[in-house]
Scaffold this active site. Sequence first.
Site, PDB file in Angstrom:
ATOM      1  N   GLU A  32       8.897   6.787  -2.355  1.00 11.65           N
ATOM      2  CA  GLU A  32       8.433   5.391  -2.344  1.00 11.65           C
ATOM      3  C   GLU A  32       9.654   4.503  -2.551  1.00 11.65           C
ATOM      4  O   GLU A  32      10.335   4.579  -3.560  1.00 11.65           O
ATOM      5  CB  GLU A  32       7.418   5.175  -3.473  1.00 11.65           C
ATOM      6  CG  GLU A  32       6.843   3.766  -3.452  1.00 11.65           C
ATOM      7  CD  GLU A  32       5.683   3.592  -4.417  1.00 11.65           C
ATOM      8  OE1 GLU A  32       5.367   4.540  -5.156  1.00 11.65           O
ATOM      9  OE2 GLU A  32       5.108   2.481  -4.449  1.00 11.65           O
ATOM     10  N   GLY A  52       0.808  -1.229   0.000  1.00 14.26           N
ATOM     11  CA  GLY A  52       0.000   0.000   0.000  1.00 14.26           C
ATOM     12  C   GLY A  52       0.833   1.267   0.000  1.00 14.26           C
ATOM     13  O   GLY A  52       0.356   2.326   0.430  1.00 14.26           O
ATOM     14  N   LEU A  83      -2.788 -10.448  -6.390  1.00 21.10           N
ATOM     15  CA  LEU A  83      -3.690 -11.200  -7.290  1.00 21.10           C
ATOM     16  C   LEU A  83      -4.814 -10.293  -7.770  1.00 21.10           C
ATOM     17  O   LEU A  83      -5.175 -10.283  -8.947  1.00 21.10           O
ATOM     18  CB  LEU A  83      -4.294 -12.411  -6.562  1.00 21.10           C
ATOM     19  CG  LEU A  83      -3.350 -13.561  -6.226  1.00 21.10           C
ATOM     20  CD1 LEU A  83      -4.105 -14.671  -5.506  1.00 21.10           C
ATOM     21  CD2 LEU A  83      -2.674 -14.112  -7.479  1.00 21.10           C
TER      22      LEU A  83
HETATM   23  N1  DCP Z   1      10.743  -4.429  -7.639  1.00 22.59           N
HETATM   24  C1  DCP Z   1      11.893  -5.182  -7.749  1.00 22.59           C
HETATM   25  N2  DCP Z   1      13.048  -4.726  -7.229  1.00 22.59           N
HETATM   26  C2  DCP Z   1      13.097  -3.547  -6.573  1.00 22.59           C
HETATM   27  C3  DCP Z   1      11.936  -2.762  -6.430  1.00 22.59           C
HETATM   28  C4  DCP Z   1      10.757  -3.248  -6.974  1.00 22.59           C
HETATM   29  O1  DCP Z   1      11.848  -6.287  -8.325  1.00 22.59           O
HETATM   30  N3  DCP Z   1      14.280  -3.116  -6.096  1.00 22.59           N
HETATM   31  C5  DCP Z   1       9.493  -4.903  -8.266  1.00 22.59           C
HETATM   32  C6  DCP Z   1       8.518  -5.548  -7.323  1.00 22.59           C
HETATM   33  C7  DCP Z   1       7.184  -5.241  -7.947  1.00 22.59           C
HETATM   34  C8  DCP Z   1       7.396  -3.913  -8.670  1.00 22.59           C
HETATM   35  O2  DCP Z   1       8.821  -3.796  -8.840  1.00 22.59           O
HETATM   36  O3  DCP Z   1       6.849  -6.219  -8.900  1.00 22.59           O
HETATM   37  C9  DCP Z   1       6.872  -2.726  -7.894  1.00 22.59           C
HETATM   38  O4  DCP Z   1       7.290  -2.948  -6.571  1.00 22.59           O
HETATM   39  P1  DCP Z   1       6.908  -2.219  -5.249  1.00 22.59           P
HETATM   40  O5  DCP Z   1       6.633  -3.147  -4.143  1.00 22.59           O
HETATM   41  O6  DCP Z   1       8.025  -1.331  -4.949  1.00 22.59           O
HETATM   42  O7  DCP Z   1       5.628  -1.383  -5.637  1.00 22.59           O
HETATM   43  P2  DCP Z   1       4.089  -1.765  -5.478  1.00 22.59           P
HETATM   44  O8  DCP Z   1       3.402  -1.163  -6.660  1.00 22.59           O
HETATM   45  O9  DCP Z   1       3.916  -3.209  -5.227  1.00 22.59           O
HETATM   46  O10 DCP Z   1       3.767  -0.965  -4.182  1.00 22.59           O
HETATM   47  P3  DCP Z   1       2.421  -0.860  -3.357  1.00 22.59           P
HETATM   48  O11 DCP Z   1       1.472  -1.912  -3.823  1.00 22.59           O
HETATM   49  O12 DCP Z   1       2.869  -1.039  -1.952  1.00 22.59           O
HETATM   50  O13 DCP Z   1       1.902   0.520  -3.648  1.00 22.59           O
END
Ligand code: DCP
Length: 225
Positions: A98, A27, A159
């Site tokens: 982020e 999140g 998912l």
């Molecule tokens: N990712 C990765 N290596 C990193 C940073 C991220 O492989 N050093 C990948 C993991 C996810 C995508 O990039 O598939 C986005 O990752 P985040 O967890 O950073 O972002 P989300 O969109 O999942 O965040 P949230 O759902 O918490 O908003």
Amino acid sequence: MIRHISRISSQFSKPFTVIIEGNIGSGKSTFLQHFENHKDVCVLSEPVEMWRNCAGHNLLANHYENPVKWSFTFQSYIQLTMLQRHTFVTSKPIKLLERSIFSARYCFIEQLFRRGTLEAPSVSVLNEWFKYVITKFDVSVDLIVYLRTSPEVVYERVLTRNRKEEQSVSLQYLKDLHDLHENWLFHKTAFSRPAHVLTLNADLGRLAIREEYQKCEDHLLSVTG
Ligand code: DCP
């Protein structure tokens, strides 16, 4: 809040910098949206769109389709985009990022190494870059907000959101990433933390989590006031 922020601004030449950390699907984006309309807060969301389009190449997709071949390329690019975020200049007194170059190294690169996806020579190169960057650039952080979740909860969210690149993300993958985040930010048994950690319960649903966001706002005031 604004009165306090003005005080921060006059006290620090650099913005009060907060990194938002947590598992995939914890999140982070929703958390950042909460602060997005605040005129004194610079919100820097994760550059996923850049990772999807590096001179026309979707490195995020490449990484999940063939991690052995592409994870070094992907993590190299992530380090660069994170450095760009850390050093982004803003006149606003608070900067929210982020993720960070730290979670890239301590959670993602580490996980890829432990899974055998990245081999030791590749990790060494990324690590040398990491050490160089954190000593030669100002990537300092004033606060870490850890959005703490259970792997099962984030798995459901991944998912549900059904991001096309993330089809191969398994519960085990999220459990491993969870453990790395936990040991780094909660148990504090691995690596070092660039700042104090504020932990929020990010298993909560969208409505209940607003109270957790408020805790963060309050904490920002208390550490800077
Ligand atoms: N990712 C990765 N290596 C990193 C940073 C991220 O492989 N050093 C990948 C993991 C996810 C995508 O990039 O598939 C986005 O990752 P985040 O967890 O950073 O972002 P989300 O969109 O999942 O965040 P949230 O759902 O918490 O908003």
